[in-house]
Design an enzyme around this catalytic site. Sequence first.
Site, mmCIF file in Angstrom:
data_model
loop_
_atom_site.group_PDB
_atom_site.id
_atom_site.type_symbol
_atom_site.label_atom_id
_atom_site.label_comp_id
_atom_site.label_asym_id
_atom_site.label_seq_id
_atom_site.Cartn_x
_atom_site.Cartn_y
_atom_site.Cartn_z
ATOM 1 N N ALA A 1 11.262 -28.522 -21.183
ATOM 2 C CA ALA A 1 10.104 -29.235 -20.647
ATOM 3 C C ALA A 1 8.860 -28.951 -21.484
ATOM 4 C CB ALA A 1 9.868 -28.846 -19.193
ATOM 5 N N TYR A 2 8.634 -27.689 -21.792
ATOM 6 C CA TYR A 2 7.477 -27.322 -22.602
ATOM 7 C C TYR A 2 7.559 -27.982 -23.979
ATOM 8 C CZ TYR A 2 3.956 -24.413 -24.882
ATOM 9 O OH TYR A 2 2.851 -23.971 -25.569
ATOM 10 N N SER A 3 8.724 -27.885 -24.624
ATOM 11 C CA SER A 3 8.896 -28.464 -25.962
ATOM 12 C C SER A 3 8.689 -29.973 -25.927
ATOM 13 C CB SER A 3 10.291 -28.134 -26.506
ATOM 14 O OG SER A 3 10.488 -26.741 -26.624
ATOM 15 N N SER B 1 7.036 -31.765 -23.697
ATOM 16 C CA SER B 1 5.650 -32.126 -23.385
ATOM 17 C C SER B 1 4.752 -31.976 -24.609
ATOM 18 C CB SER B 1 5.122 -31.268 -22.231
ATOM 19 O OG SER B 1 4.939 -29.907 -22.611
#
Length: 248
Positions: A154-156, A158
């Site tokens: 999710a972080y990557s 986003s």
Amino acid sequence: MNQLDFQGRHAVVTGGAAGLGYAIAERLVQSGGSVTLWDRDASAAQQAALVLGAKAAAVEVDVSDYLSVQAAVKRTVRQSARIDALVNGAGITGPNAKVWDYPLDAWRQVMDVNLNGLFYCCREVAPLMRAQGWGRIVNIASVAGKDGNPNASAYSASKAAVIALTKSLGKELADVDVRVNCVTPAAVRTAIFEQMSPEHIQFMLGKIPMGRFGTPQEVAALVAWLCTEECSFSTGAVFDLSGGRSTY
């Protein structure tokens, strides 16, 4: 410390109460400007503004809530008249998990803060900058958005989207003196590490040829320059701060 010229300019820094956001706000004040710290933690933002002094103010805002962003823009303009620079620093990491185990609610939350919130801020502030004929937008992405960190989908994802949004908006504003760029730091030791597992922190460190994490002040130095008039021919660009990890 080199002296940058942000004299007489005003910046909004999201996530400005602590970590990278605070370091960036501090450098902009040291460069002669004033800042408004946007943060969902109203108490922390007020305290940070007090420490920064008379050239700092605080506004409570949840960037993942479009109406909250709209209200924050109106309040900021009432207080400071202009928004010359917007630094989108608010962000969360989300949990460390495989894609097939990633909690759906956590995925949505990461996207709401890191991507949607940044979009809301740009959507509201860009027209003001067009109207005044000058502005600088700096988005805090991550090297994870270029490389894709395992167990951080999710972080990557986003942050990859933030990079793409930066490129699009930079082109859309290229006809006026509004520059839009992003920075892609490798891991920088801030309170955000508390959201990560020790194994993931060690993984990130092992990827950095310099063998150390970055500092908030190193990020702030580049971001502050990107907010100045000297950043005149770079837009839609990606600036690395990765200790040698990312070289493309």
